[in-house]
Design an enzyme around this catalytic site. Structure first.
Site, PDB file in Angstrom:
ATOM      1  N   ASP A  28      53.949  39.124  22.733  1.00  0.00           N
ATOM      2  CA  ASP A  28      52.942  39.685  22.847  1.00  0.00           C
ATOM      3  C   ASP A  28      53.593  40.661  21.448  1.00  0.00           C
ATOM      4  OD1 ASP A  28      51.274  41.417  25.174  1.00  0.00           O
ATOM      5  OD2 ASP A  28      52.085  42.599  23.482  1.00  0.00           O
ATOM      6  N   ILE A  29      52.190  41.029  20.905  1.00  0.00           N
ATOM      7  CA  ILE A  29      52.809  41.921  19.577  1.00  0.00           C
ATOM      8  C   ILE A  29      53.174  42.361  19.604  1.00  0.00           C
ATOM      9  CG2 ILE A  29      49.860  42.505  19.319  1.00  0.00           C
ATOM     10  CD1 ILE A  29      50.068  40.843  16.402  1.00  0.00           C
ATOM     11  N   ASN A  85      46.724  41.182  34.750  1.00  0.00           N
ATOM     12  CA  ASN A  85      45.620  42.510  34.702  1.00  0.00           C
ATOM     13  C   ASN A  85      44.074  41.630  35.291  1.00  0.00           C
ATOM     14  OD1 ASN A  85      47.397  43.995  33.732  1.00  0.00           O
ATOM     15  ND2 ASN A  85      47.434  44.534  32.082  1.00  0.00           N
ATOM     16  N   GLU A  93      42.711  43.820  28.814  1.00  0.00           N
ATOM     17  CA  GLU A  93      41.973  44.117  27.004  1.00  0.00           C
ATOM     18  C   GLU A  93      41.052  43.177  26.680  1.00  0.00           C
ATOM     19  OE1 GLU A  93      44.812  46.590  25.422  1.00  0.00           O
ATOM     20  OE2 GLU A  93      44.675  47.899  26.115  1.00  0.00           O
ATOM     21  N   VAL A  94      42.584  41.348  26.771  1.00  0.00           N
ATOM     22  CA  VAL A  94      41.705  40.735  26.191  1.00  0.00           C
ATOM     23  C   VAL A  94      40.874  40.063  27.082  1.00  0.00           C
ATOM     24  CG1 VAL A  94      42.478  38.773  25.144  1.00  0.00           C
ATOM     25  CG2 VAL A  94      43.758  40.442  24.369  1.00  0.00           C
ATOM     26  N   HIS A  98      45.801  35.453  30.728  1.00  0.00           N
ATOM     27  CA  HIS A  98      47.182  36.004  30.603  1.00  0.00           C
ATOM     28  C   HIS A  98      48.305  36.351  31.595  1.00  0.00           C
ATOM     29  CE1 HIS A  98      44.812  39.007  28.760  1.00  0.00           C
ATOM     30  NE2 HIS A  98      46.381  40.018  28.820  1.00  0.00           N
ATOM     31  N   HIS A 100      51.305  38.837  32.502  1.00  0.00           N
ATOM     32  CA  HIS A 100      52.112  39.304  31.376  1.00  0.00           C
ATOM     33  C   HIS A 100      54.205  38.438  31.747  1.00  0.00           C
ATOM     34  CE1 HIS A 100      49.920  42.183  29.289  1.00  0.00           C
ATOM     35  NE2 HIS A 100      48.821  41.349  30.437  1.00  0.00           N
TER      36      HIS A 100
HETATM   37  P1  AMP Z   1      45.533  42.753  28.934  1.00  0.00           P
HETATM   38  O1  AMP Z   1      45.989  44.253  28.308  1.00  0.00           O
HETATM   39  O2  AMP Z   1      46.399  43.000  29.600  1.00  0.00           O
HETATM   40  O3  AMP Z   1      44.181  42.057  28.546  1.00  0.00           O
HETATM   41  O4  AMP Z   1      47.008  42.235  27.531  1.00  0.00           O
HETATM   42  C1  AMP Z   1      46.826  42.396  25.857  1.00  0.00           C
HETATM   43  C2  AMP Z   1      48.088  41.941  25.699  1.00  0.00           C
HETATM   44  O5  AMP Z   1      47.914  40.964  24.298  1.00  0.00           O
HETATM   45  C3  AMP Z   1      48.525  43.412  24.858  1.00  0.00           C
HETATM   46  O6  AMP Z   1      49.712  43.598  25.754  1.00  0.00           O
HETATM   47  C4  AMP Z   1      48.457  43.112  23.345  1.00  0.00           C
HETATM   48  O7  AMP Z   1      49.620  43.971  23.317  1.00  0.00           O
HETATM   49  C5  AMP Z   1      48.833  41.371  23.613  1.00  0.00           C
HETATM   50  N1  AMP Z   1      48.201  40.935  22.367  1.00  0.00           N
HETATM   51  C6  AMP Z   1      47.126  41.517  21.670  1.00  0.00           C
HETATM   52  N2  AMP Z   1      46.230  40.940  20.504  1.00  0.00           N
HETATM   53  C7  AMP Z   1      47.233  40.475  20.492  1.00  0.00           C
HETATM   54  C8  AMP Z   1      48.096  39.504  19.242  1.00  0.00           C
HETATM   55  N3  AMP Z   1      47.196  38.451  18.325  1.00  0.00           N
HETATM   56  N4  AMP Z   1      49.356  38.743  19.101  1.00  0.00           N
HETATM   57  C9  AMP Z   1      49.851  38.750  20.752  1.00  0.00           C
HETATM   58  N5  AMP Z   1      49.586  39.502  21.635  1.00  0.00           N
HETATM   59  C10 AMP Z   1      48.384  40.166  21.520  1.00  0.00           C
END
Ligand code: AMP
Ligand code: ZN
Length: 105
Positions: A28-29, A85, A93-94, A98, A100
């Site tokens: 995770d970034i 999530n 958010e994405v 995925h 975690h």
């Molecule tokens: P969620 O809130 O469950 O959708 O988690 C999305 C996760 O993706 C967050 O913890 C972000 O930090 C991570 N994230 C977003 N963009 C990137 C990226 N380019 N590379 C790695 N992780 C990312």
């Protein structure tokens, strides 16, 4: 195309720990714990709510947990959390499912 699909296609860099035909895992970034890894299916599925009740999706989600377990084992994590999530209201958010993998170790 979503950001995780771009990472899977190597159009955006990521720190990969695992890849096979169906699943990838990368760091995770913005880590929220000492260890914070995302396990992501190559198939674009927006949320857990969009999973189909078929064998393909059942196997895929099961495989995501096994990948999380195997990465945790390879990193010698004694204990960890696995978390989905689900939906914007659930903190997602994405919009590409995925898992975690989080650990203080
Ligand atoms: P969620 O809130 O469950 O959708 O988690 C999305 C996760 O993706 C967050 O913890 C972000 O930090 C991570 N994230 C977003 N963009 C990137 C990226 N380019 N590379 C790695 N992780 C990312
Ligand atoms: Zn996607």
């Amino acid at each position: 195309m979503c950001i995780f699909c771009k990472i899977i296609r190597k159009e955006i860099p990521a720190d990969f720990l695992f890849e096979n035909g169906n699943v990838v895992a990368f760091k995770d970034i913005h880590p929220k714990s000492k260890t914070h890894i995302l396990i992501v299916p190559k198939k674009h599925i927006e949320t857990i709510k969009d999973l189909k009740e078929d064998e393909e999706d059942e196997i895929l989600v099961g495989k995501m947990f096994l990948v999380a377990r195997d990465i945790a084992k390879s990193l010698k994590l004694e204990g960890y959390q696995t978390l989905f999530n689900v939906g914007r209201a659930g903190g997602q958010e994405v919009m590409h499912i995925h898992l975690h993998l989080l650990s203080h170790q």
